[in-house]
Design an enzyme around this catalytic site. Structure first.
Site, PDB file in Angstrom:
ATOM      1  N   HIS A   1     -27.043 -13.975  22.102  1.00  0.00           N
ATOM      2  CA  HIS A   1     -26.836 -15.308  22.681  1.00  0.00           C
ATOM      3  C   HIS A   1     -28.181 -16.015  22.852  1.00  0.00           C
ATOM      4  O   HIS A   1     -28.885 -15.747  23.828  1.00  0.00           O
ATOM      5  CB  HIS A   1     -26.142 -15.189  24.044  1.00  0.00           C
ATOM      6  CG  HIS A   1     -24.702 -14.832  23.963  1.00  0.00           C
ATOM      7  ND1 HIS A   1     -23.712 -15.767  23.771  1.00  0.00           N
ATOM      8  CD2 HIS A   1     -24.072 -13.634  24.018  1.00  0.00           C
ATOM      9  CE1 HIS A   1     -22.532 -15.164  23.717  1.00  0.00           C
ATOM     10  NE2 HIS A   1     -22.730 -13.875  23.872  1.00  0.00           N
TER      11      HIS A   1
ATOM     12  N   GLU B   1     -28.737 -18.990  23.846  1.00  0.00           N
ATOM     13  CA  GLU B   1     -28.707 -19.818  25.057  1.00  0.00           C
ATOM     14  C   GLU B   1     -28.945 -19.001  26.329  1.00  0.00           C
ATOM     15  O   GLU B   1     -29.178 -19.562  27.404  1.00  0.00           O
ATOM     16  CB  GLU B   1     -27.389 -20.594  25.146  1.00  0.00           C
ATOM     17  CG  GLU B   1     -26.173 -19.805  25.554  1.00  0.00           C
ATOM     18  CD  GLU B   1     -25.530 -18.962  24.464  1.00  0.00           C
ATOM     19  OE1 GLU B   1     -24.436 -18.423  24.723  1.00  0.00           O
ATOM     20  OE2 GLU B   1     -26.105 -18.837  23.358  1.00  0.00           O
TER      21      GLU B   1
ATOM     22  N   CYS C   1     -22.845 -14.886  18.150  1.00  0.00           N
ATOM     23  CA  CYS C   1     -22.103 -13.745  18.691  1.00  0.00           C
ATOM     24  C   CYS C   1     -20.790 -13.564  17.920  1.00  0.00           C
ATOM     25  O   CYS C   1     -20.802 -13.339  16.721  1.00  0.00           O
ATOM     26  CB  CYS C   1     -21.902 -13.892  20.196  1.00  0.00           C
ATOM     27  SG  CYS C   1     -21.454 -12.322  20.982  1.00  0.00           S
TER      28      CYS C   1
END
Length: 200
Positions: free
Chosen positions: A181, A183, A79
């Site tokens: 992202h 995650e 990001c």
């Protein structure tokens, strides 16, 4: 061990949890020796570009990240962390980045709702071992208002369309970037992190 650069740029516990789930050893650190001794580096980030680059300078991490990139250590920017890898950003002024990759960070066009927030697809632009077991048009989760422009075309791995073509995954040798992202991107995000781990 993967060094996750800790410079106060938002909640990065979810990233470390994802790596732990994949049995990838990591630590949150801003210690230069720990970063130097690591097998790979992840540079995360949320928030404003200037605040982030100021924090990296304050911790004395700009030169060490540039050195580690130069010696061939795998580095993944996520990001804002990806945006920091570039030459400069035009976010609320003009600010120098880490200058590890060529390109300029600019704001998205007002023809679309900004920030770009939510799920979008990855269109493969070239083969990369980071994309092992990732389908073309796989969904991942984005939250950003700025994107990289004027980057070398041969470094674009995947893109997504949101008003313009947005570089979503980039690679130059040992340097990788993900604008989204991983995650927060479910099984696709975990697979991308797993693939990064296997490249170390």
């Amino acid at each position: 061990m993967i060094a996750i650069i800790d410079y106060g740029a938002g909640n990065i516990k979810s990233l470390q949890s994802a790596l732990t789930k994949l049995n990838l050893e990591s630590c949150l650190t801003n210690d230069k020796q720990t970063i130097t001794n690591s097998k790979a580096i992840i540079l995360p980030g949320v928030g404003a570009f200037k605040d982030a680059i100021d924090a990296l300078n304050q911790y004395g991490l700009v030169e060490i990240l540039q050195q580690q990139a130069k010696i061939g250590k795998p580095i993944l920017g996520i990001c804002l962390g990806m945006q920091l890898l570039y030459e400069k950003s035009l976010e609320n002024g003009e600010w120098d980045g880490l200058n590890i990759l060529e390109g300029i960070i600019k704001r998205m066009d007002d023809s679309v709702k900004v920030p770009h927030m939510g799920w979008n697809t990855l269109a493969k632009q070239k083969q990369c071992s980071l994309l092992t077991n990732i389908d073309d048009q796989a969904f991942v989760y984005f939250v950003h208002s700025y994107y990289v422009d004027k980057m070398p075309a041969d470094q674009l791995v995947s893109s997504c369309h949101y008003g313009v073509e947005i570089p979503a995954i980039v690679q130059k040798n040992n340097i990788f970037g993900m604008q989204f992202h991983p995650e927060k991107s479910g099984k696709n995000g975990l697979m991308l992190l797993k693939n990064f781990g296997e490249m170390i």
